[in-house]
Scaffold this active site. Structure first.
Site, mmCIF file in Angstrom:
data_model
loop_
_atom_site.group_PDB
_atom_site.id
_atom_site.type_symbol
_atom_site.label_atom_id
_atom_site.label_comp_id
_atom_site.label_asym_id
_atom_site.label_seq_id
_atom_site.Cartn_x
_atom_site.Cartn_y
_atom_site.Cartn_z
ATOM 1 N N ASN A 9 1.212 -1.138 0.000
ATOM 2 C CA ASN A 9 -0.117 0.008 0.181
ATOM 3 C C ASN A 9 1.121 1.224 0.520
ATOM 4 O OD1 ASN A 9 -1.713 1.813 0.182
ATOM 5 N ND2 ASN A 9 -2.283 1.198 2.529
ATOM 6 N N TRP A 10 0.881 1.266 -0.973
ATOM 7 C CA TRP A 10 1.710 3.169 -1.007
ATOM 8 C C TRP A 10 1.649 4.209 -0.310
ATOM 9 C CZ3 TRP A 10 3.786 2.623 -7.415
ATOM 10 C CH2 TRP A 10 4.727 1.310 -7.464
ATOM 11 N N LYS A 11 0.216 3.922 -0.323
ATOM 12 C CA LYS A 11 -0.916 5.483 0.251
ATOM 13 C C LYS A 11 -0.849 6.893 -0.625
ATOM 14 C CE LYS A 11 0.190 3.033 4.815
ATOM 15 N NZ LYS A 11 0.316 3.462 6.913
ATOM 16 N N HIS A 96 -9.904 1.152 4.610
ATOM 17 C CA HIS A 96 -8.111 1.159 5.533
ATOM 18 C C HIS A 96 -9.018 2.263 6.401
ATOM 19 C CE1 HIS A 96 -3.879 2.651 6.596
ATOM 20 N NE2 HIS A 96 -3.914 1.344 5.382
ATOM 21 N N GLU A 98 -6.903 4.666 7.964
ATOM 22 C CA GLU A 98 -7.007 6.108 7.662
ATOM 23 C C GLU A 98 -7.881 6.506 6.449
ATOM 24 O OE1 GLU A 98 -2.859 5.074 5.308
ATOM 25 O OE2 GLU A 98 -2.051 4.918 7.244
ATOM 26 N N GLU A 168 -5.165 -5.019 10.743
ATOM 27 C CA GLU A 168 -5.087 -3.684 10.945
ATOM 28 C C GLU A 168 -4.631 -3.224 12.170
ATOM 29 O OE1 GLU A 168 -2.700 -2.458 7.143
ATOM 30 O OE2 GLU A 168 -4.761 -1.553 7.511
ATOM 31 N N GLY A 174 2.385 1.858 10.649
ATOM 32 C CA GLY A 174 3.127 3.460 10.626
ATOM 33 C C GLY A 174 3.301 3.830 12.088
ATOM 34 N N SER A 214 3.202 -2.002 10.218
ATOM 35 C CA SER A 214 5.038 -1.843 10.716
ATOM 36 C C SER A 214 5.555 -3.545 10.009
ATOM 37 C CB SER A 214 5.307 -1.879 11.757
ATOM 38 O OG SER A 214 4.334 0.076 11.956
ATOM 39 N N GLY A 235 2.794 -1.496 4.462
ATOM 40 C CA GLY A 235 2.962 0.235 3.942
ATOM 41 C C GLY A 235 4.077 0.744 3.412
ATOM 42 N N GLY A 236 4.839 1.343 5.258
ATOM 43 C CA GLY A 236 6.122 2.159 4.336
ATOM 44 C C GLY A 236 7.029 1.205 3.915
HETATM 45 C C1 PEP Z 1 -1.011 0.282 5.700
HETATM 46 O O1 PEP Z 1 -0.989 1.046 5.486
HETATM 47 O O2 PEP Z 1 -1.947 -0.257 5.003
HETATM 48 C C2 PEP Z 1 0.222 -0.885 6.748
HETATM 49 C C3 PEP Z 1 0.284 -1.244 7.943
HETATM 50 O O3 PEP Z 1 1.511 0.499 6.809
HETATM 51 P P1 PEP Z 1 2.819 -0.247 7.075
HETATM 52 O O4 PEP Z 1 3.581 -0.926 7.020
HETATM 53 O O5 PEP Z 1 3.401 1.513 7.112
HETATM 54 O O6 PEP Z 1 2.059 0.611 8.920
#
Ligand code: PEP
Length: 254
Positions: A9-11, A96, A98, A168, A174, A214, A235-236
């Site tokens: 997930n590049w957000k 999600h 966010e 999640e 994050g 994460s 994500g990251g």
């Molecule tokens: C996500 O965006 O779904 C996520 C899990 O982010 P991160 O890996 O950065 O925690």
């Protein structure tokens, strides 16, 4: 047999040139990922066309981070399921955290989005997860149950079996604070058990359950090793080909 899925997930990140470069890196390394694992990239809307072009016939899948609940109409800025299909998307995230927090997506809206994704022929990845306050108050199971009930209610068994769910925990997204494999497995087992009660064991055994929060190449193997963890939503660490591919190949000795 559930095929593990590693989704990036590049957000709201990257411009087209950066996205093309990252995609080329992922495609170049995808051959080293075990064949029984699926890779998926979820770029922002603006990059879908460019990323799809780079993916070509690589086998790495394309998806979007959100969709509108209607297929077309007077919804300025909306992006619909048919539009995503037209760009080559196969998957789409729904719910999600966010989106829930920053855009106010409610259970009712997410229910419509999930239905819209299915009608457009997209494969939804429905995200659930409790906040730190909810976990500390002992409300994790109630929260997960409610998030599932209000969005998945009434889904036909066939649609349910094809669904991917992402657990999640909000406190892990994050933050650099990954859930331990034990904590994640416990939540995944709870989710699969809830699905089994509603749709039966056979459907529950087919639903793919991803862990997100994460995830790093270092933490991935322990998570992916657990019986009810069928992949990761990253994500990251998905913003660098090396770390994304490190997660995708983690613990795959067998
Ligand atoms: C996500 O965006 O779904 C996520 C899990 O982010 P991160 O890996 O950065 O925690």
């Amino acid at each position: 047999v559930r095929r593990p899925l590693i989704a990036g997930n590049w957000k709201m990140n990257l411009l087209r040139a950066e996205a093309r470069q990252l995609t080329r890196g992922v495609v170049a390394g995808a051959g080293r990922v075990p064949r029984d694992r699926d890779l998926l990239l979820l770029p922002p809307f603006t990059l879908l066309d460019a990323v799809g072009g780079e993916l070509g016939s690589s086998g790495v899948r394309l998806g979007a981070q959100d969709l509108h609940w209607e297929s077309a109409g007077a919804y300025t800025s909306g992006v619909s399921g048919p539009m995503l299909r037209d760009l080559g998307c196969e998957f789409v995230l729904v719910g999600h955290s966010e989106r829930r927090t920053h855009f106010g997506d409610t259970g009712a809206a997410l229910h419509r989005k999930l239905r819209a994704a299915l009608s457009a022929g997209l494969r939804p990845i429905y995200c659930v997860g409790e906040s730190l306050e909810e976990r500390e108050a002992g409300r994790t199971w109630v929260v997960l149950r409610t998030q599932c009930d209000e969005v998945l209610r009434g889904l036909a068994p066939q649609a349910m079996a094809g669904l991917t769910l992402a657990y999640e925990p909000v406190w892990a997204i994050g933050t650099g604070r990954t859930a331990t494999p034990e904590v994640a497995q416990e939540a995944h087992a709870f989710l699969r058990g809830s699905i089994a009660r509603e749709w039966g064991d056979s459907v529950a055994s087919e639903v793919r359950l991803l862990y997100g929060g994460s995830v790093t190449p270092e933490s991935a193997a322990g998570l992916l090793d657990r019986p009810d963890i069928d992949g990761a939503l990253v994500g990251g660490a998905s913003l660098r080909a090396e770390s994304f591919l490190g997660i995708a190949g983690a613990g795959a000795s067998a």
